[in-house]
Motif scaffolding. Structure first.
Motif, short mmCIF file in Angstrom:
data_model
loop_
_atom_site.label_atom_id
_atom_site.label_comp_id
_atom_site.label_asym_id
_atom_site.label_seq_id
_atom_site.Cartn_x
_atom_site.Cartn_y
_atom_site.Cartn_z
N GLY A 184 -0.75 -10.89 9.55
CA GLY A 184 -1.16 -10.32 10.46
C GLY A 184 -1.70 -8.46 10.21
O GLY A 184 -2.35 -7.33 11.26
N LEU A 185 -1.21 -7.97 8.95
CA LEU A 185 -0.95 -6.28 8.63
C LEU A 185 -2.09 -6.12 7.30
O LEU A 185 -2.65 -4.90 7.21
N ALA A 187 -6.59 -10.27 0.65
CA ALA A 187 -5.75 -9.96 0.01
C ALA A 187 -4.91 -10.58 -0.91
O ALA A 187 -5.02 -11.82 -1.21
N ASP A 188 -4.58 -9.79 -2.33
CA ASP A 188 -3.96 -9.64 -3.08
C ASP A 188 -2.66 -11.06 -3.43
O ASP A 188 -1.89 -10.69 -2.45
N HIS A 224 -3.31 -3.39 6.79
CA HIS A 224 -1.81 -1.77 6.80
C HIS A 224 -1.59 -1.81 5.11
O HIS A 224 -0.34 -0.74 5.07
N LEU A 225 -1.20 -2.25 4.61
CA LEU A 225 -0.40 -2.29 3.24
C LEU A 225 -1.86 -2.66 1.98
O LEU A 225 -1.02 -3.07 1.13
N ALA A 226 -2.15 -1.81 2.12
CA ALA A 226 -3.32 -0.77 0.96
C ALA A 226 -2.29 -1.27 -0.68
O ALA A 226 -3.26 -2.10 -1.44
N ASN A 227 -1.40 -0.57 -0.42
CA ASN A 227 -0.66 -0.45 -1.93
C ASN A 227 -0.12 -1.53 -2.26
O ASN A 227 -0.37 -1.79 -3.85
N MET A 228 0.29 -2.66 -1.45
CA MET A 228 0.83 -3.68 -2.02
C MET A 228 -0.82 -5.25 -1.58
O MET A 228 -0.50 -5.95 -3.06
N GLU A 229 -1.65 -5.27 -0.76
CA GLU A 229 -2.70 -6.39 -0.54
C GLU A 229 -4.55 -5.90 -1.45
O GLU A 229 -4.59 -6.71 -2.26
#
Length: 255
Positions: A150-151, A156-157, A235-240
């Motif tokens: 949900g984040l 997403a990657d 919410h997790l741009a640096n990872m997704e």
């Protein structure tokens, strides 16, 4: 005396320091360490109580900010570019209230200057939704599987999502509880106008936890700030969406 902080490091050069979110760890920044390690001394800490880092007492933002200062002293970082994501962005703001002279540039990702009153309905519901499952016998692995999807935004990657789930699963339940309780007490809205270094605010286009419009308004209150939206990210741009996040950060660092 040791700071008690565990961390990951890659490269040499000017210090680029990454602070993770409430369900994260140093591993949250693997894609950034790999990307920026050829130009910077890229460092990602485990905040107190996370990974191999000793807990802080009390577990609150002033104490975490002082732990950050002590760790930077220990690893011989006098000044740095400071990048904070979510609760890490709040720690970065708290750090600026006493140690601004140590920050050359500031990056605030998917964060906020305040969460609200501890006794507010929203805050109570938030705590209940995030900590309640632990009270009901769920594990951190259960919470990671429940909350991470949900984040993030669509497409997403997959490797980034696996990293996010794995990292959150390893967070100690008490550490997570302490961070959530501290989160809802955070409020540095009155300090935004005092931030005196070039600042970048990065929001995920589809972030529901730290909405893009809220972060854009936050940027307007910081004198030398620019705002960027990570297309397609939650919410997790640096990872997704690491390529998108890295490109935004690189452009800011090269400006």
């Amino acid at each position: 005396m040791s700071s008690g902080i565990s961390y990951k490091s890659r490269g040499v050069g000017p210090a680029l320091v990454f602070l993770h979110g409430v369900g994260g760890g140093a591993e949250s920044w693997d894609a950034q360490l790999a990307f920026f390690g050829d130009r910077f001394r890229a460092l990602a800490w485990d905040m107190p109580g996370y990974g191999g880092s000793a807990p802080a007492a009390p577990a609150d933002f002033p104490q975490w900010a002082e732990a950050l200062a002590a760790w930077l002293d220990e690893i011989d970082v006098e000044r740095c570019v400071l990048v904070g994501h979510s609760i890490g962005g709040m720690i970065a703001q708290q750090f600026m209230t006493r140690h601004a002279h140590r920050v050359t540039r500031l990056v605030l990702s998917a964060t906020s200057p305040a969460f609200g009153r501890l006794d507010g309905d929203f805050q109570r519901d938030f705590i209940r939704s995030r900590i309640g499952p632990l009270d009901d016998g769920k594990t951190m692995s259960d919470l990671a599987a429940q909350f991470i999807p949900g984040l993030v935004g669509a497409d997403a990657d997959p490797e980034g999502i696996r990293n996010a789930v794995s990292t959150m699963s390893r967070v100690a339940p008490q550490t997570y509880r302490d961070a959530m309780q501290a989160l809802v007490r955070f409020d540095l809205r009155d300090w935004l106008a005092s931030i005196g270094v070039p600042t970048l605010l990065v929001a995920g286009e589809h972030d529901k936890a730290a909405p893009a419009k809220v972060m854009e308004r936050m940027a307007e209150k910081i004198p030398d700030a620019r705002y960027a939206c990570a297309a397609g990210a939650g919410h997790l741009a640096n990872m997704e969406r690491p390529e998108v996040f890295n490109a935004i950060l690189a452009e800011f660092l090269e400006a």
